[in-house]
Enzyme design. Structure first.
Site, PDB file in Angstrom:
ATOM      1  N   HIS A  18     -15.749  41.810  27.081  1.00 36.11           N
ATOM      2  CA  HIS A  18     -17.085  42.051  27.633  1.00 36.11           C
ATOM      3  C   HIS A  18     -18.126  41.584  26.627  1.00 36.11           C
ATOM      4  CE1 HIS A  18     -17.680  45.585  25.140  1.00 36.11           C
ATOM      5  NE2 HIS A  18     -16.556  46.108  25.587  1.00 36.11           N
ATOM      6  N   HIS A  21     -17.983  42.473  22.874  1.00 37.30           N
ATOM      7  CA  HIS A  21     -17.000  41.831  21.996  1.00 37.30           C
ATOM      8  C   HIS A  21     -17.550  40.572  21.332  1.00 37.30           C
ATOM      9  CE1 HIS A  21     -13.876  43.990  24.576  1.00 37.30           C
ATOM     10  NE2 HIS A  21     -13.779  44.505  23.377  1.00 37.30           N
ATOM     11  N   CYS A 124      -7.450  61.365  20.386  1.00 41.10           N
ATOM     12  CA  CYS A 124      -8.161  60.699  21.487  1.00 41.10           C
ATOM     13  C   CYS A 124      -7.516  59.339  21.692  1.00 41.10           C
ATOM     14  CB  CYS A 124      -9.642  60.518  21.169  1.00 41.10           C
ATOM     15  SG  CYS A 124     -10.458  59.487  22.413  1.00 41.10           S
ATOM     16  N   CYS A 127     -10.048  56.338  21.502  1.00 42.50           N
ATOM     17  CA  CYS A 127     -10.399  55.910  20.130  1.00 42.50           C
ATOM     18  C   CYS A 127      -9.143  55.573  19.337  1.00 42.50           C
ATOM     19  CB  CYS A 127     -11.112  57.019  19.356  1.00 42.50           C
ATOM     20  SG  CYS A 127     -12.603  57.658  20.087  1.00 42.50           S
ATOM     21  N   CYS A 143     -14.220  63.816  24.153  1.00 41.12           N
ATOM     22  CA  CYS A 143     -14.656  62.658  23.372  1.00 41.12           C
ATOM     23  C   CYS A 143     -15.978  62.140  23.945  1.00 41.12           C
ATOM     24  CB  CYS A 143     -13.610  61.548  23.407  1.00 41.12           C
ATOM     25  SG  CYS A 143     -14.228  60.060  22.628  1.00 41.12           S
ATOM     26  N   HIS A 146     -15.522  58.472  25.187  1.00 38.21           N
ATOM     27  CA  HIS A 146     -14.633  58.169  26.309  1.00 38.21           C
ATOM     28  C   HIS A 146     -14.705  59.186  27.430  1.00 38.21           C
ATOM     29  CE1 HIS A 146     -13.081  55.734  22.957  1.00 38.21           C
ATOM     30  NE2 HIS A 146     -12.986  54.840  23.919  1.00 38.21           N
ATOM     31  N   LYS A 293     -24.820  52.722  27.469  1.00 34.43           N
ATOM     32  CA  LYS A 293     -23.521  52.255  27.043  1.00 34.43           C
ATOM     33  C   LYS A 293     -22.832  51.632  28.264  1.00 34.43           C
ATOM     34  CE  LYS A 293     -19.300  54.356  25.369  1.00 34.43           C
ATOM     35  NZ  LYS A 293     -18.825  53.600  24.246  1.00 34.43           N
ATOM     36  N   LYS A 296     -17.085  51.231  32.806  1.00 29.92           N
ATOM     37  CA  LYS A 296     -16.629  50.855  34.154  1.00 29.92           C
ATOM     38  C   LYS A 296     -17.151  51.856  35.168  1.00 29.92           C
ATOM     39  CE  LYS A 296     -12.628  48.140  32.985  1.00 29.92           C
ATOM     40  NZ  LYS A 296     -11.426  48.450  32.255  1.00 29.92           N
TER      41      LYS A 296
HETATM   42  N1  MSP Z   1      -8.667  47.239  18.163  1.00 29.08           N
HETATM   43  C1  MSP Z   1      -9.731  47.873  17.497  1.00 29.08           C
HETATM   44  C2  MSP Z   1     -10.189  47.083  16.281  1.00 29.08           C
HETATM   45  C3  MSP Z   1      -9.110  46.859  15.254  1.00 29.08           C
HETATM   46  S1  MSP Z   1      -9.704  45.977  13.891  1.00 29.08           S
HETATM   47  C4  MSP Z   1      -8.445  46.026  12.804  1.00 29.08           C
HETATM   48  C5  MSP Z   1     -10.931  48.019  18.457  1.00 29.08           C
HETATM   49  N2  MSP Z   1     -10.937  47.215  19.511  1.00 29.08           N
HETATM   50  S2  MSP Z   1     -12.117  47.227  20.610  1.00 29.08           S
HETATM   51  O1  MSP Z   1     -11.712  46.269  21.584  1.00 29.08           O
HETATM   52  O2  MSP Z   1     -12.387  48.535  21.064  1.00 29.08           O
HETATM   53  O3  MSP Z   1     -13.393  46.715  19.863  1.00 29.08           O
HETATM   54  C6  MSP Z   1     -13.416  45.452  19.218  1.00 29.08           C
HETATM   55  C7  MSP Z   1     -14.775  45.196  18.596  1.00 29.08           C
HETATM   56  O4  MSP Z   1     -15.761  45.113  19.617  1.00 29.08           O
HETATM   57  C8  MSP Z   1     -15.228  46.310  17.649  1.00 29.08           C
HETATM   58  O5  MSP Z   1     -15.891  45.765  16.523  1.00 29.08           O
HETATM   59  C9  MSP Z   1     -16.203  47.091  18.494  1.00 29.08           C
HETATM   60  O6  MSP Z   1     -17.178  47.773  17.764  1.00 29.08           O
HETATM   61  C10 MSP Z   1     -16.827  45.954  19.277  1.00 29.08           C
HETATM   62  N3  MSP Z   1     -17.485  46.438  20.483  1.00 29.08           N
HETATM   63  C11 MSP Z   1     -16.930  47.066  21.553  1.00 29.08           C
HETATM   64  N4  MSP Z   1     -17.924  47.379  22.425  1.00 29.08           N
HETATM   65  C12 MSP Z   1     -19.114  46.948  21.948  1.00 29.08           C
HETATM   66  C13 MSP Z   1     -20.431  46.903  22.422  1.00 29.08           C
HETATM   67  N5  MSP Z   1     -20.808  47.400  23.579  1.00 29.08           N
HETATM   68  N6  MSP Z   1     -21.345  46.287  21.625  1.00 29.08           N
HETATM   69  C14 MSP Z   1     -21.012  45.694  20.440  1.00 29.08           C
HETATM   70  N7  MSP Z   1     -19.796  45.741  19.971  1.00 29.08           N
HETATM   71  C15 MSP Z   1     -18.825  46.412  20.677  1.00 29.08           C
HETATM   72  O7  MSP Z   1     -11.797  48.818  18.164  1.00 29.08           O
END
Ligand code: MSP
Length: 473
Positions: A18, A21, A124, A127, A143, A146, A293, A296
Site C-alpha cells: 500500500h 510501504h 499481538c 504487531c 491493541c 490492530h 490511519k 481495510k
Molecule cells: N516485517 C516488518 C518489518 C521487518 S524489518 C526487519 C513490518 N512489516 S510491515 O509490512 O508491517 O511494514 C513495513 C514498513 O512499512 C515499516 O517500515 C512500516 O512502518 C511501514 N509502513 C506500514 N504502514 C505505513 C504507513 N501507513 N505509512 C508509512 N509507513 C508505513 O513491520
C-alpha cells in the site's frame, strides 16, 4: 569515496503493497542516489519478511499453502519496488535457504546470551510482538493499532538477555554513535530501553511451524523478528563473509511503529555477535488517508498502483518525497495530490522546462554538457540530516527562482530590440541553472532529471519537447 550501506524495513507478505510501504523505499532511494552523486559506493538492501503467524494465518484464510502465498506476495512487492524505480543493489526473501541457514548460525553465535524459560503473558499477532502487563493495562487489553484483543500465551520460549547489553545500547544512543532520528523518537527509545525486559526470541513449533527452526531444539522456531532483523547482515553474506566493508549500515530507514525493534532488539543481537551498531536509524511517520490511519475496515486503503497511474511515477515520487514529512505523520488525499501535480509539477517545473526549451530553440541556443557542479551547502546540510522533504523544498525554491529569472530577464524583448547575442547569453546562463537544478532533483525525481539532462545537456541546438513533461490534468 566512502562505502555506504542503506537498509529498508522488509514488509510482511500478508497482503498487497500500500502507499505507506513506499516511504521506506523512497527515503532510502533518495539517500542512495544522493550518495552516489557524491561519488560514494552504495549498497542498498530491500526484501520481504515471510515467516511468522501473521503471514501464516492470512495464507490459511486465503486457502493457499503458505509457501505459495508468500511467493505470490513477495513478487508483488518486488514488482512494486521496480515500478517505483528504486535503485537497490541487494534483495532478500527471508525464506531464502541461505538466509535461513545464516540465521541459524547467528543463533548459535548468540547462545551465550540465550536462556530458556516459561513465557506467560500477552501477544499481538498484528504487531508480532510480546506485550508487557503494563501495556496490557494501559490499552485495556486491546491493541490500538490492530483493534484486536491481545492473546494470552503460556509457553516455553528462548530469551535473549537484554540486560547483557542495556548499558552499551544506552551509551550508543545517548552519544549518537547510533543516531536515532528524529530527536523525540530517540528520547522515546531511551525510555523504552529502561522498561525492556529480556526478549522472547522463539515460539513453540506446535503453535507456529512457519519459521526458522531453532538449531538443536526441534520443538521451537525463531521469533519472526530475530529472523527478519538478521536480513540486514545475511544479505551481505554474514557470517560466511567478512562484511566489514559495508557494515555498520550508514542508514536504516524504518516506520515509527517498528523503531523499537531496530533501536533495542537489533542492537542487542548485533552486540551479541560482536558487530557494530548502525550509524543512523531514521524513523518516518505514517501516511494517513484523509487524516486517518489506513485500514481495510475503514475502506480507506489507497492502492499505490492507482496513484502511479493517475499522473505517472514521477508525480508519485514527487508527492511522497516532498509532501509527506520525513519524520511525522502526513496526509494523502486525491485532492491534495491533484493540486500538487497541477500547481507545482505542471505549472512550476513542467512550464519552466517548456518555456526555456522553446526560447532556446527559437534563438539557436545549444545545451551545456557539464551543468553538474558543487551542491549548494543548504541542500547538502539538509540531505545529510535526512531532512529530505526540506531539501526538496529548497530545490523547489530554485525552480521558482528560475521562472522568475525568465520573467525578469525577458530574453524575448532583447531579441525584439535586436540584442540577439545578449539574449543568447542570458539563455545560456538559464540553461546552466536548470542543469544544476536537475542535479538537485536527481535523488527524488531521477526520470525527470534525466529528461532535463537530455533536453539541455547536449551540445546541439536545444529542441522544445513535443509534449510537456507534466501535461496539465
Ligand atoms: N516485517 C516488518 C518489518 C521487518 S524489518 C526487519 C513490518 N512489516 S510491515 O509490512 O508491517 O511494514 C513495513 C514498513 O512499512 C515499516 O517500515 C512500516 O512502518 C511501514 N509502513 C506500514 N504502514 C505505513 C504507513 N501507513 N505509512 C508509512 N509507513 C508505513 O513491520
Amino acid at each position: 569515496m566512502s562505502k555506504v550501506y542503506i537498509c529498508t524495513a522488509i514488509p510482511y507478505v500478508n497482503g498487497n503493497p500500500h502507499i505507506g510501504h513506499a516511504m521506506d523505499y523512497l527515503l532510502s532511494d533518495a539517500y542512495a542516489r544522493f550518495r552516489r552523486n557524491l561519488g560514494d559506493e552504495v549498497r542498498f538492501q530491500v526484501g520481504t519478511d515471510e515467516h511468522g503467524n501473521k503471514v501464516y494465518s492470512t495464507a490459511q484464510k486465503n486457502g493457499l499453502p503458505v509457501e505459495e502465498y508468500a511467493t505470490q506476495n513477495s513478487h508483488k512487492f518486488q514488482d512494486f519496488i521496480q515500478k517505483l524505480n528504486i535503485s537497490y543493489t541487494d534483495i532478500i526473501r527471508t525464506t531464502d535457504p541461505e538466509h535461513v541457514r545464516r540465521c541459524q548460525e547467528i543463533w548459535q553465535k548468540l547462545s551465550p546470551h540465550i536462556y530458556s524459560a516459561e513465557y506467560d503473558g500477552w501477544y499481538c499477532e498484528g504487531c508480532e510482538r510480546f506485550i508487557t502487563q503494563k501495556e496490557y493495562e494501559e490499552t485495556g487489553g486491546n491493541c490500538p493499532d490492530h483493534q484486536k484483543p491481545y492473546e494470552r500465551l503460556t509457553e516455553k520460549n528462548y530469551y535473549l538477555r537484554i540486560s547483557d547489553f542495556r548499558d552499551e545500547i544506552r551509551a550508543q544512543i545517548e552519544s549518537d554513535q547510533m543516531k536515532i532520528l528524529p530527536e523525540f523518537r530517540k528520547q522515546e527509545m531511551l525510555h523504552l530501553l529502561e522498561d525492556t525486559l529480556d526478549i522472547s526470541i522463539s515460539r513453540p513449533k506446535k503453535q507456529l511451524s512457519w519459521g526458522v527452526p531453532v538449531p538443536g531444539d526441534d520443538s521451537q522456531v525463531m521469533y519472526v523478528w530475530v529472523d527478519a532483523l538478521s536480513n540486514y547482515i545475511t544479505v551481505l553474506g554474514y557470517p560466511d563473509q567478512d562484511i566489514s566493508d559495508f557494515w555498520p549500515a550508514t542508514a536504516q530507514f524504518v516506520g515509527k511503529d517498528i523503531l523499537r525493534f531496530h533501536a533495542i532488539t537489533w542492537p542487542a543481537i548485533l552486540l551479541g555477535l560482536g558487530l557494530p551498531l548502525p550509524q543512523n536509524l531514521v524513523s518516518h511517520g505514517h501516511v494517513l488517508s484523509n487524516g486517518q490511519k489506513m485500514s481495510k475496515s475503514l475502506g480507506n486503503v489507497i492502492d499505490p498502483i492507482e496513484v502511479v497511474e493517475r499522473h505517472g511515477l514521477e508525480a508519485f515520487r514527487y508527492y511522497f518525497s516532498r509532501h509527506i514529512d520525513n519524520f511525522i505523520d502526513s496526509d494523502f488525499t486525491w485532492e491534495k495530490y491533484d493540486e500538487a501535480y497541477n500547481n507545482e509539477l505542471a505549472n512550476d517545473l513542467g512550464n519552466l522546462v517548456q518555456r526555456l526549451a522553446t526560447l532556446c530553440s527559437k534563438n539557436s541556443v545549444s545545451g551545456v554538457s557539464d551543468g553538474r557542479g558543487e551542491l549548494a551547502p543548504e541542500y547538502m546540510t539538509l540531505m545529510d540530516k535526512f531532512e529530505f522533504a526540506k531539501a526538496f523544498d529548497y530545490v523547489w525554491t530554485q525552480v521558482r527562482e528560475l521562472n522568475k529569472d525568465i520573467d525578469q530577464t525577458k530574453p524575448w524583448e532583447l531579441v525584439k530590440k535586436g540584442e540577439t547575442d545578449k539574449a543568447q547569453q542570458v539563455l545560456r546562463e538559464l540553461v546552466v541553472k536548470i542543469m544544476q537544478t536537475a542535479q538537485l532533483l536527481e535523488p527524488f525525481l531521477p526520470g525527470t532529471s534525466a529528461q532535463i539532462y537530455q533536453i539541455f545537456g547536449n551540445t546541439g541546438i536545444i529542441q522544445r519537447p513535443e509534449t510537456p513533461l507534466f501535461p496539465k490534468a
